[in-house]
Design a protein around this motif. Structure first.
Motif, PDB file in Angstrom:
ATOM      1  N   ALA A 272      -3.848   3.999   2.040  1.00  0.00           N
ATOM      2  CA  ALA A 272      -3.107   4.499   0.877  1.00  0.00           C
ATOM      3  C   ALA A 272      -3.851   5.615   0.168  1.00  0.00           C
ATOM      4  O   ALA A 272      -3.241   6.477  -0.460  1.00  0.00           O
ATOM      5  CB  ALA A 272      -2.824   3.354  -0.090  1.00  0.00           C
ATOM      6  N   SER A 273      -5.189   5.631   0.289  1.00  0.00           N
ATOM      7  CA  SER A 273      -5.980   6.631  -0.434  1.00  0.00           C
ATOM      8  C   SER A 273      -6.267   7.899   0.363  1.00  0.00           C
ATOM      9  O   SER A 273      -6.867   8.827  -0.161  1.00  0.00           O
ATOM     10  CB  SER A 273      -7.307   6.010  -0.888  1.00  0.00           C
TER      11      SER A 273
ATOM     12  N   ALA B  26       0.836  -1.203   0.000  1.00  0.00           N
ATOM     13  CA  ALA B  26       0.000   0.000   0.000  1.00  0.00           C
ATOM     14  C   ALA B  26       0.872   1.256   0.000  1.00  0.00           C
ATOM     15  O   ALA B  26       0.559   2.246  -0.656  1.00  0.00           O
ATOM     16  CB  ALA B  26      -0.936   0.000   1.201  1.00  0.00           C
ATOM     17  N   ARG B  27       1.986   1.208   0.717  1.00  0.00           N
ATOM     18  CA  ARG B  27       2.904   2.357   0.724  1.00  0.00           C
ATOM     19  C   ARG B  27       3.468   2.588  -0.678  1.00  0.00           C
ATOM     20  O   ARG B  27       3.556   3.719  -1.148  1.00  0.00           O
ATOM     21  CB  ARG B  27       4.027   2.155   1.723  1.00  0.00           C
TER      22      ARG B  27
ATOM     23  N   ARG C  90       2.069   1.790  -3.526  1.00  0.00           N
ATOM     24  CA  ARG C  90       0.979   2.367  -4.345  1.00  0.00           C
ATOM     25  C   ARG C  90       0.800   3.849  -4.028  1.00  0.00           C
ATOM     26  O   ARG C  90       0.601   4.662  -4.921  1.00  0.00           O
ATOM     27  CB  ARG C  90      -0.337   1.621  -4.094  1.00  0.00           C
ATOM     28  N   ARG C  91       0.866   4.194  -2.760  1.00  0.00           N
ATOM     29  CA  ARG C  91       0.689   5.595  -2.328  1.00  0.00           C
ATOM     30  C   ARG C  91       1.816   6.463  -2.874  1.00  0.00           C
ATOM     31  O   ARG C  91       1.592   7.588  -3.308  1.00  0.00           O
ATOM     32  CB  ARG C  91       0.643   5.652  -0.805  1.00  0.00           C
ATOM     33  N   GLU C  92       3.032   5.959  -2.846  1.00  0.00           N
ATOM     34  CA  GLU C  92       4.172   6.721  -3.367  1.00  0.00           C
ATOM     35  C   GLU C  92       4.075   6.896  -4.874  1.00  0.00           C
ATOM     36  O   GLU C  92       4.413   7.946  -5.412  1.00  0.00           O
ATOM     37  CB  GLU C  92       5.481   6.028  -2.989  1.00  0.00           C
TER      38      GLU C  92
ATOM     39  N   VAL D 185       2.502   2.911   5.921  1.00  0.00           N
ATOM     40  CA  VAL D 185       1.943   3.390   4.653  1.00  0.00           C
ATOM     41  C   VAL D 185       2.376   4.836   4.389  1.00  0.00           C
ATOM     42  O   VAL D 185       2.351   5.289   3.242  1.00  0.00           O
ATOM     43  CB  VAL D 185       0.396   3.237   4.659  1.00  0.00           C
TER      44      VAL D 185
END
Length: 116
Positions: free
Chosen positions: A88-89, A4-5, A7-9, A107
């Protein structure tokens, strides 16, 4: 949570999205207090997602309006994969102390941590 981290980055969240998660029970009804603050515009969030545990005594409807066209939505008990995706969102979080603090840190989500 590591995925998730990543994806967030790769795709940072847009807008001002707040995640509220106060544990499985929320025995003092703190989720509803956070809703009042959000309704008063304290967070300046365009969207608030509250995740409440199965034992929580939260009486808020699933979807409520916020000032400026924003919305508050309540989700009952999310899985770990769902929680990682929600984290993440979001751009920030309000959480109770506990393991969730470590997950949010993993995250990369800034959080206000409250003792309930």
């Amino acid at each position: 949570f590591t995925a998730a981290r990543r994806r967030r980055e790769a795709s940072p969240p847009a807008g001002r999205r707040l995640l509220v998660t106060l544990g499985g029970a929320d025995p003092v009804g703190f989720t509803e207090r956070v809703f009042v603050w959000a309704k008063e515009g304290l967070f300046g969030a365009t969207a608030v997602q509250a995740v409440v545990g199965a034992a929580a005594r939260v009486t808020l409807p699933d979807l409520l309006p916020l000032p400026g066209g924003g919305s508050w939505s309540t989700l009952r008990a999310a899985s770990l994969a769902e929680m990682a995706a929600l984290m993440a969102s979001c751009t920030a979080a309000v959480t109770a102390g506990g393991t969730t603090c470590l997950e949010l840190a993993c995250v990369g989500v800034p959080a206000a941590v409250v003792a309930i």
